[in-house]
Design a protein around this motif. Sequence first.
Motif, PDB file in Angstrom:
ATOM      1  N   MET A 158     -10.554  19.131  -0.314  1.00 27.26           N
ATOM      2  CA  MET A 158     -10.250  20.431   0.261  1.00 27.26           C
ATOM      3  C   MET A 158      -9.390  21.267  -0.688  1.00 27.26           C
ATOM      4  SD  MET A 158     -10.956  22.490   2.579  1.00 27.26           S
ATOM      5  CE  MET A 158     -11.872  21.392   3.623  1.00 27.26           C
ATOM      6  N   CYS A 159      -8.445  20.630  -1.372  1.00 27.57           N
ATOM      7  CA  CYS A 159      -7.619  21.375  -2.328  1.00 27.57           C
ATOM      8  C   CYS A 159      -8.473  21.904  -3.479  1.00 27.57           C
ATOM      9  CB  CYS A 159      -6.493  20.485  -2.859  1.00 27.57           C
ATOM     10  SG  CYS A 159      -5.138  20.236  -1.682  1.00 27.57           S
ATOM     11  N   ALA A 160      -9.429  21.092  -3.955  1.00 29.97           N
ATOM     12  CA  ALA A 160     -10.314  21.550  -5.035  1.00 29.97           C
ATOM     13  C   ALA A 160     -11.134  22.749  -4.574  1.00 29.97           C
ATOM     14  CB  ALA A 160     -11.225  20.414  -5.477  1.00 29.97           C
ATOM     15  N   PHE A 161     -11.607  22.701  -3.337  1.00 31.36           N
ATOM     16  CA  PHE A 161     -12.414  23.802  -2.809  1.00 31.36           C
ATOM     17  C   PHE A 161     -11.588  25.080  -2.689  1.00 31.36           C
ATOM     18  CE2 PHE A 161     -13.549  26.015   1.223  1.00 31.36           C
ATOM     19  CZ  PHE A 161     -14.613  26.740   0.711  1.00 31.36           C
ATOM     20  N   LEU A 162     -10.341  24.947  -2.255  1.00 30.07           N
ATOM     21  CA  LEU A 162      -9.494  26.119  -2.054  1.00 30.07           C
ATOM     22  C   LEU A 162      -8.778  26.569  -3.323  1.00 30.07           C
ATOM     23  CD1 LEU A 162      -7.950  25.165   1.415  1.00 30.07           C
ATOM     24  CD2 LEU A 162      -9.749  26.847   0.962  1.00 30.07           C
ATOM     25  N   GLY A 163      -8.948  25.810  -4.411  1.00 25.20           N
ATOM     26  CA  GLY A 163      -8.372  26.226  -5.681  1.00 25.20           C
ATOM     27  C   GLY A 163      -6.968  25.721  -5.943  1.00 25.20           C
ATOM     28  N   TYR A 164      -6.491  24.764  -5.166  1.00 27.51           N
ATOM     29  CA  TYR A 164      -5.172  24.177  -5.406  1.00 27.51           C
ATOM     30  C   TYR A 164      -5.331  23.005  -6.370  1.00 27.51           C
ATOM     31  CZ  TYR A 164      -4.096  26.811  -1.159  1.00 27.51           C
ATOM     32  OH  TYR A 164      -3.955  27.798  -0.234  1.00 27.51           O
ATOM     33  N   THR A 165      -4.553  23.000  -7.427  1.00 28.56           N
ATOM     34  CA  THR A 165      -4.757  22.023  -8.496  1.00 28.56           C
ATOM     35  C   THR A 165      -3.864  20.795  -8.400  1.00 28.56           C
ATOM     36  OG1 THR A 165      -3.162  23.197  -9.901  1.00 28.56           O
ATOM     37  CG2 THR A 165      -5.491  23.817 -10.104  1.00 28.56           C
ATOM     38  N   ASN A 166      -2.987  20.753  -7.415  1.00 27.30           N
ATOM     39  CA  ASN A 166      -2.040  19.639  -7.352  1.00 27.30           C
ATOM     40  C   ASN A 166      -1.942  19.110  -5.920  1.00 27.30           C
ATOM     41  OD1 ASN A 166      -0.089  17.783  -8.087  1.00 27.30           O
ATOM     42  ND2 ASN A 166       1.597  19.231  -7.930  1.00 27.30           N
ATOM     43  N   PRO A 167      -2.897  18.269  -5.497  1.00 30.66           N
ATOM     44  CA  PRO A 167      -2.875  17.734  -4.128  1.00 30.66           C
ATOM     45  C   PRO A 167      -1.856  16.607  -3.979  1.00 30.66           C
ATOM     46  CG  PRO A 167      -4.733  16.820  -5.306  1.00 30.66           C
ATOM     47  CD  PRO A 167      -4.064  17.794  -6.258  1.00 30.66           C
ATOM     48  N   PHE A 168      -0.594  16.933  -4.286  1.00 32.97           N
ATOM     49  CA  PHE A 168       0.425  15.904  -4.468  1.00 32.97           C
ATOM     50  C   PHE A 168       0.750  15.154  -3.189  1.00 32.97           C
ATOM     51  CE2 PHE A 168       2.568  19.703  -3.171  1.00 32.97           C
ATOM     52  CZ  PHE A 168       3.676  19.314  -2.452  1.00 32.97           C
ATOM     53  N   ILE A 169       0.737  15.817  -2.031  1.00 36.15           N
ATOM     54  CA  ILE A 169       1.121  15.134  -0.792  1.00 36.15           C
ATOM     55  C   ILE A 169       0.131  14.020  -0.469  1.00 36.15           C
ATOM     56  CG2 ILE A 169       1.460  15.404   1.693  1.00 36.15           C
ATOM     57  CD1 ILE A 169       2.475  18.204   1.186  1.00 36.15           C
ATOM     58  N   GLY A 170      -1.148  14.360  -0.462  1.00 30.77           N
ATOM     59  CA  GLY A 170      -2.157  13.351  -0.176  1.00 30.77           C
ATOM     60  C   GLY A 170      -2.191  12.250  -1.224  1.00 30.77           C
ATOM     61  N   ASP A 171      -2.061  12.614  -2.501  1.00 25.57           N
ATOM     62  CA  ASP A 171      -2.101  11.607  -3.560  1.00 25.57           C
ATOM     63  C   ASP A 171      -0.975  10.585  -3.405  1.00 25.57           C
ATOM     64  OD1 ASP A 171      -4.269  12.906  -4.552  1.00 25.57           O
ATOM     65  OD2 ASP A 171      -3.287  13.696  -6.349  1.00 25.57           O
ATOM     66  N   HIS A 172       0.236  11.071  -3.149  1.00 27.21           N
ATOM     67  CA  HIS A 172       1.369  10.151  -3.031  1.00 27.21           C
ATOM     68  C   HIS A 172       1.263   9.287  -1.778  1.00 27.21           C
ATOM     69  CE1 HIS A 172       3.815  11.230  -6.483  1.00 27.21           C
ATOM     70  NE2 HIS A 172       3.527  12.498  -6.261  1.00 27.21           N
ATOM     71  N   LEU A 173       0.802   9.866  -0.671  1.00 28.59           N
ATOM     72  CA  LEU A 173       0.640   9.058   0.538  1.00 28.59           C
ATOM     73  C   LEU A 173      -0.474   8.038   0.366  1.00 28.59           C
ATOM     74  CD1 LEU A 173       1.094  11.692   3.387  1.00 28.59           C
ATOM     75  CD2 LEU A 173       2.710   9.955   2.625  1.00 28.59           C
ATOM     76  N   GLY A 174      -1.553   8.416  -0.313  1.00 26.92           N
ATOM     77  CA  GLY A 174      -2.630   7.471  -0.557  1.00 26.92           C
ATOM     78  C   GLY A 174      -2.195   6.310  -1.434  1.00 26.92           C
ATOM     79  N   ILE A 216      -0.741  19.258   4.457  1.00 24.88           N
ATOM     80  CA  ILE A 216      -0.227  18.625   5.676  1.00 24.88           C
ATOM     81  C   ILE A 216      -1.269  18.715   6.788  1.00 24.88           C
ATOM     82  CG2 ILE A 216       1.521  18.796   7.496  1.00 24.88           C
ATOM     83  CD1 ILE A 216       3.481  19.748   5.321  1.00 24.88           C
ATOM     84  N   GLY A 217      -1.917  19.887   6.888  1.00 27.46           N
ATOM     85  CA  GLY A 217      -2.942  20.063   7.908  1.00 27.46           C
ATOM     86  C   GLY A 217      -4.133  19.156   7.710  1.00 27.46           C
ATOM     87  N   VAL A 218      -4.586  18.991   6.463  1.00 26.96           N
ATOM     88  CA  VAL A 218      -5.740  18.136   6.181  1.00 26.96           C
ATOM     89  C   VAL A 218      -5.431  16.688   6.540  1.00 26.96           C
ATOM     90  CG1 VAL A 218      -7.180  17.184   4.334  1.00 26.96           C
ATOM     91  CG2 VAL A 218      -6.711  19.636   4.413  1.00 26.96           C
ATOM     92  N   ILE A 219      -4.272  16.211   6.132  1.00 28.27           N
ATOM     93  CA  ILE A 219      -3.917  14.817   6.397  1.00 28.27           C
ATOM     94  C   ILE A 219      -3.713  14.590   7.899  1.00 28.27           C
ATOM     95  CG2 ILE A 219      -2.166  13.044   5.994  1.00 28.27           C
ATOM     96  CD1 ILE A 219      -1.766  14.490   3.209  1.00 28.27           C
ATOM     97  N   ALA A 220      -3.055  15.542   8.565  1.00 27.25           N
ATOM     98  CA  ALA A 220      -2.880  15.428  10.016  1.00 27.25           C
ATOM     99  C   ALA A 220      -4.232  15.418  10.718  1.00 27.25           C
ATOM    100  CB  ALA A 220      -2.012  16.575  10.533  1.00 27.25           C
ATOM    101  N   ALA A 272      -2.364   2.896   7.057  1.00 32.59           N
ATOM    102  CA  ALA A 272      -2.546   2.961   5.611  1.00 32.59           C
ATOM    103  C   ALA A 272      -3.993   3.284   5.245  1.00 32.59           C
ATOM    104  CB  ALA A 272      -2.123   1.641   4.972  1.00 32.59           C
ATOM    105  N   ALA A 273      -4.951   2.686   5.958  1.00 33.28           N
ATOM    106  CA  ALA A 273      -6.355   2.957   5.649  1.00 33.28           C
ATOM    107  C   ALA A 273      -6.701   4.425   5.881  1.00 33.28           C
ATOM    108  CB  ALA A 273      -7.256   2.056   6.503  1.00 33.28           C
ATOM    109  N   VAL A 274      -6.206   4.994   6.981  1.00 32.96           N
ATOM    110  CA  VAL A 274      -6.469   6.408   7.258  1.00 32.96           C
ATOM    111  C   VAL A 274      -5.758   7.289   6.230  1.00 32.96           C
ATOM    112  CG1 VAL A 274      -6.253   8.265   8.953  1.00 32.96           C
ATOM    113  CG2 VAL A 274      -6.859   5.962   9.704  1.00 32.96           C
ATOM    114  N   ALA A 275      -4.587   6.863   5.747  1.00 31.47           N
ATOM    115  CA  ALA A 275      -3.887   7.630   4.716  1.00 31.47           C
ATOM    116  C   ALA A 275      -4.723   7.733   3.445  1.00 31.47           C
ATOM    117  CB  ALA A 275      -2.536   6.993   4.408  1.00 31.47           C
ATOM    118  N   VAL A 276      -5.437   6.665   3.095  1.00 31.73           N
ATOM    119  CA  VAL A 276      -6.292   6.710   1.907  1.00 31.73           C
ATOM    120  C   VAL A 276      -7.453   7.676   2.126  1.00 31.73           C
ATOM    121  CG1 VAL A 276      -7.730   5.353   0.345  1.00 31.73           C
ATOM    122  CG2 VAL A 276      -5.636   4.362   1.266  1.00 31.73           C
ATOM    123  N   VAL A 277      -8.057   7.644   3.321  1.00 31.97           N
ATOM    124  CA  VAL A 277      -9.122   8.600   3.644  1.00 31.97           C
ATOM    125  C   VAL A 277      -8.583  10.030   3.586  1.00 31.97           C
ATOM    126  CG1 VAL A 277     -10.733   9.382   5.419  1.00 31.97           C
ATOM    127  CG2 VAL A 277     -10.356   6.930   5.063  1.00 31.97           C
ATOM    128  N   GLY A 278      -7.399  10.242   4.182  1.00 31.34           N
ATOM    129  CA  GLY A 278      -6.790  11.568   4.151  1.00 31.34           C
ATOM    130  C   GLY A 278      -6.497  12.029   2.740  1.00 31.34           C
TER     131      GLY A 278
END
Length: 399
Positions: A75-91, A22-26, A62-68
């Motif tokens: 960022m999720c890959a860097f922090l070790g989170y394997t399921n960036p579901f919020i960003g993926d679904h919004l994108g 949520i923080g990354v996308i915001a 919508a364009a910014v959502a794809v960037v987010g």
Amino acid sequence: MQAARFMVEGHSVGVDATFVQIGVIAAAYLVAVAATPIASWIVGQGRSAGRDEGLDGMRGAAAVAVVGCHLNQYMCAFLGYTNPFIGDHLGILAVQLFFALTGYLFTDRAIIGRIDPFAFYVNRMRRILPLYVFVVFTALAIALSYSWKTVAPLDHSLREALSVLAFGLWKPDELWFRGINMLSLVGIAWTLSYEWAFYMILIPALLLWRSGTLARVCMALVVLAFLFRDFYFNSEQVIWPFFLPGIVAAMLKHRRPWWLGGVCVALVLPSVLLIIWVPGFWTPVKLALATLVFFAVLFGRPRCLSWAPLQTLGMISYSIYLVQYLVLYPSVRLIYTSPALASVEARLGMGIVIALATIILSAITYRFVERPWLTGLRSTVAPVNSASVELPGIREEAL
């Protein structure tokens, strides 16, 4: 203390991961909005008269959502989170809204009247290809800078370069140039192949639609049959139906019930939350939810979409969409190879730089690559005595 966890799409997801996403996308939205004064100065021109503020605002969001979405994956890959579901679904929702918007704009402007098919297709090429070709050649230059020591036959490199250039017409599963995975640089353009397919089908379909009630019934039955077949046998990655919300919206535009917009606006927040939490991306459920969101924008006319920063972002949204990988890929390579960028703080800062650079570069490419081709587009409305198709005039608009 161990973070609380819950299940999303069959995976255990930490509450901390949810807040990070949520923080990354915001942050992506905050940086994009903060960059709009610079983008407006670079563009140096206001909005064209007659444009729809709600649709432009949706383009920008919508364009910014794809960037987010892509920043969130990094960022999720860097922090070790394997399921960036919020960003993926919004994108993915953003891409679905772009498809619906294409279906709406061109169906709406093709319901009555006369159209010059040649001018229509020439205008679409002038609108889409200049920026796409610029992005492809820039991507090839970036790839060459990383692979200049690679020894490869010239004819082989040329064939690979031509394959990269043709990517916007069809999307292979793999795309390489001198050992560089070009999907990391131009892969975002996969949606253009579906756009071109829609344009090719549009005029023949509308000719058939105008031929009578029987033809319309048969067309509707064929579409429903393909819809059932593709969703039943594939269940995922059925992409073409996401043009349908826009097509249906164009047909409902002048005969919709008065309450439709208000109901869709009331349901838009629950719909977005369900889009995030319900499994799958290109599914019948997601089609229904994306339709509600698009109808809310189109018929509910939310005032927030008229906000000036969203209008600026909407103006340059096609550039934002296509150039983001040109910024993201070299930046991520630098991040993972530079010891100075190994800390959390440095990589968070690079995420902000990536978002900011994407908006600024998009304003530049809009000003110097897109806009010169937008002036002087031929009218798609043909003279009465010309060889025209009895279809409506289609006014050219940005994607």
